[in-house]
Scaffold this motif. Structure first.
Motif, mmCIF file in Angstrom:
data_model
loop_
_atom_site.group_PDB
_atom_site.id
_atom_site.type_symbol
_atom_site.label_atom_id
_atom_site.label_comp_id
_atom_site.label_asym_id
_atom_site.label_seq_id
_atom_site.Cartn_x
_atom_site.Cartn_y
_atom_site.Cartn_z
ATOM 1 N N SER A 50 54.105 48.521 -19.036
ATOM 2 C CA SER A 50 55.168 49.432 -18.602
ATOM 3 C C SER A 50 54.903 50.024 -17.212
ATOM 4 O O SER A 50 55.660 50.855 -16.743
ATOM 5 N N TYR A 51 53.836 49.568 -16.559
ATOM 6 C CA TYR A 51 53.493 50.056 -15.222
ATOM 7 C C TYR A 51 53.535 48.913 -14.217
ATOM 8 O O TYR A 51 53.122 47.794 -14.508
ATOM 9 N N GLN A 52 54.034 49.211 -13.011
ATOM 10 C CA GLN A 52 54.028 48.238 -11.922
ATOM 11 C C GLN A 52 52.606 47.999 -11.434
ATOM 12 O O GLN A 52 52.237 46.904 -11.065
ATOM 13 N N GLN A 53 51.844 49.073 -11.411
ATOM 14 C CA GLN A 53 50.502 49.022 -10.829
ATOM 15 C C GLN A 53 49.626 50.080 -11.484
ATOM 16 O O GLN A 53 50.061 51.194 -11.739
ATOM 17 N N ILE A 54 48.396 49.706 -11.782
ATOM 18 C CA ILE A 54 47.401 50.654 -12.267
ATOM 19 C C ILE A 54 46.149 50.458 -11.421
ATOM 20 O O ILE A 54 45.575 49.375 -11.413
ATOM 21 N N SER A 55 45.774 51.475 -10.682
ATOM 22 C CA SER A 55 44.584 51.406 -9.828
ATOM 23 C C SER A 55 43.446 52.153 -10.495
ATOM 24 O O SER A 55 43.438 53.381 -10.541
ATOM 25 N N SER A 56 42.482 51.393 -11.015
ATOM 26 C CA SER A 56 41.347 52.047 -11.658
ATOM 27 C C SER A 56 40.132 52.111 -10.743
ATOM 28 O O SER A 56 39.193 52.836 -11.031
ATOM 29 N N ILE A 123 45.115 55.830 -11.175
ATOM 30 C CA ILE A 123 46.405 56.141 -10.573
ATOM 31 C C ILE A 123 47.370 55.025 -10.940
ATOM 32 O O ILE A 123 47.088 53.854 -10.679
ATOM 33 N N ALA A 124 48.487 55.378 -11.548
ATOM 34 C CA ALA A 124 49.442 54.367 -12.019
ATOM 35 C C ALA A 124 50.849 54.650 -11.485
ATOM 36 O O ALA A 124 51.220 55.799 -11.241
ATOM 37 N N LYS A 125 51.576 53.577 -11.298
ATOM 38 C CA LYS A 125 52.957 53.681 -10.818
ATOM 39 C C LYS A 125 53.854 52.930 -11.789
ATOM 40 O O LYS A 125 53.576 51.777 -12.112
#
Length: 126
Positions: A50-56, A123-125
């Motif tokens: 459900s996220y375009q991008q998840i920066s871990s 950080i997620a978008k």
């Protein structure tokens, strides 16, 4: 703990000063409890699709979970540098993100640590 409970804890707890300083870098974003669980390695806490991008940011996780004796000011400076290295500067900091964050008020890991992540930032978008 619900997201509202977690947000209140972050806002009111004296132990969460560094967390508040980090979140202030992202003025249009909100922290959620499920994403914070995800930041600690609980991949079932959210639906990743459900996220375009998840920066871990592996270097962020490594920094947060490496024993150190830095002050909060020094830790914030290092976190800002890691964010900058991942492109989180200027207008990108003003985007709307869902943030997962768990920052504990300690600098050194507990001597009986089991190597589980004790701190995290994601950080997620959507």
């Amino acid at each position: 703990m619900t997201t509202n409970d977690y947000q209140k804890f972050i806002q009111k707890s004296p132990t969460q000063r560094l967390t508040r300083q980090i979140l202030a870098l992202f003025p249009n974003s909100k922290v959620t409890q499920p994403m914070s669980q995800y930041a600690l390695g609980n991949s079932t806490a959210i639906n990743e699709k459900s996220y375009q991008q998840i920066s871990s940011m592996k270097d962020m996780q490594r920094f947060l979970n490496t024993p150190n004796t830095l002050t909060n000011t020094q830790r914030l400076a290092r976190i800002r540098k890691i964010l900058k290295n991942h492109g989180y500067t200027g207008n990108k900091l003003n985007d709307q993100y869902e943030i997962g964050i768990v920052i504990r008020n300690f600098n050194l890991k507990h001597p009986y640590d089991t190597n589980d992540l004790l701190q995290g930032l994601v950080i997620a978008k959507k």
